[in-house]
Design an enzyme around this catalytic site. Structure first.
Site, PDB file in Angstrom:
ATOM      1  N   ASP A  86      38.534 -32.579  40.335  1.00  0.00           N
ATOM      2  CA  ASP A  86      38.402 -33.019  41.726  1.00  0.00           C
ATOM      3  C   ASP A  86      37.023 -33.636  41.940  1.00  0.00           C
ATOM      4  O   ASP A  86      36.081 -33.341  41.196  1.00  0.00           O
ATOM      5  CB  ASP A  86      38.549 -31.829  42.686  1.00  0.00           C
ATOM      6  CG  ASP A  86      39.926 -31.194  42.597  1.00  0.00           C
ATOM      7  OD1 ASP A  86      40.872 -31.883  42.180  1.00  0.00           O
ATOM      8  OD2 ASP A  86      40.032 -30.005  42.948  1.00  0.00           O
TER       9      ASP A  86
HETATM   10  N1  URA Z   1      41.466 -26.853  39.652  1.00  0.00           N
HETATM   11  C1  URA Z   1      41.036 -27.353  40.826  1.00  0.00           C
HETATM   12  O1  URA Z   1      41.356 -26.834  41.893  1.00  0.00           O
HETATM   13  N2  URA Z   1      40.235 -28.427  40.790  1.00  0.00           N
HETATM   14  C2  URA Z   1      39.809 -29.012  39.652  1.00  0.00           C
HETATM   15  O2  URA Z   1      39.062 -29.981  39.700  1.00  0.00           O
HETATM   16  C3  URA Z   1      40.265 -28.483  38.430  1.00  0.00           C
HETATM   17  C4  URA Z   1      41.110 -27.400  38.467  1.00  0.00           C
END
Ligand code: URA
Length: 240
Positions: free
Chosen positions: A103
């Protein structure tokens, strides 16, 4: 492979620019000057010199990045900076792409490569590649959560996750944890904690398969994987 393609692939300019270099007699193959852009070379066996220096041909690049928060795990974005924008021209010319996504606000280990086959294997749900995350949670994390994650939890869309291994590093008003999962659903770690009524307030990936995040890399820095590390990855996800 055509000599103009080889030279252009490894960053000596566009095919047009490379043609000019060839025409000017600046390239030799096995000691003989080659001016014809269509001339075929074997990138491994032939010895190619450009401006008197030997050209090292390579097809693939494998990078390990410590992704900073605030950049997107994509090759292009209209609004935000991407992980590709953090690369120097030296690496960018190989057109690497991120292996999966973190993310925008997630930090940590991200592979970038132009080896589509290895990337595909690492991301294949069949391979169950473990990914470990360090996270800070907005409330106490308990044994009950460990047990819930060990069984698998139900996400907001009804999806039942595979078991996750939760380790509590510190549990108080805010908790530090490590969670290892073998899937990569959208926002998975955040949604797993939401499933047990908690919120992730910081998230960083610290390992993927056999490779750990290199702690000497500052946020936004990257390095090439060593040959041994690439081999470890290949051995971890052998192709059928
Ligand atoms: N899980 C999440 O919530 N975000 C990420 O970036 C990776 C795994």
């Amino acid at each position: 492979m055509r000599i103009d393609k080889l030279l252009s692939n490894i960053g000596y300019g566009s095919r047009k620019e490379v043609k000019k270099i060839l025409k000017n007699g600046n390239v030799t193959v096995n000691g003989t000057t080659v001016k014809d852009a269509k001339f075929h070379v074997d990138p491994i066996a032939d010895s190619v010199f450009l401006f008197g220096e030997e050209v090292q041909y390579r097809e693939f690049i494998y990078l390990l990045m410590n992704k900073p928060a605030g950049v997107i795990s994509a090759t292009e974005d209209n609004r935000d900076k991407t992980v590709i924008d953090l690369l120097n021209e030296e690496e960018a010319i190989f057109n690497p792409f991120p292996v999966g996504r973190l993310d925008k606000d997630t930090e940590g280990l991200l592979f970038l490569t132009n080896d589509g086959k290895l990337a595909h294997q690492l991301l294949s749900p069949k391979k169950n590649v473990p990914k470990t995350y360090f996270a800070v949670i907005n409330s106490p994390v308990t044994e009950v959560d460990i047990e819930a994650f060990a069984k698998g939890v139900t996400l907001d869309d009804g999806y039942e996750t595979k078991p996750g291994k939760l380790v509590i590093l510190k549990s108080s008003q805010y908790s530090d944890i490590e969670l290892t999962i073998t899937e990569g659903k959208f926002h998975q770690v955040k949604r797993m904690f939401e499933a047990v009524g908690k919120k992730v307030i910081f998230l960083k990936r610290i390992s993927m398969g056999p490779i750990k995040l290199d702690e000497t890399l500052e946020n936004g820095e990257y390095r090439e994987l060593t040959e041994e590390e690439v081999q470890l990855l290949r051995d971890f996800v052998p192709s059928e």
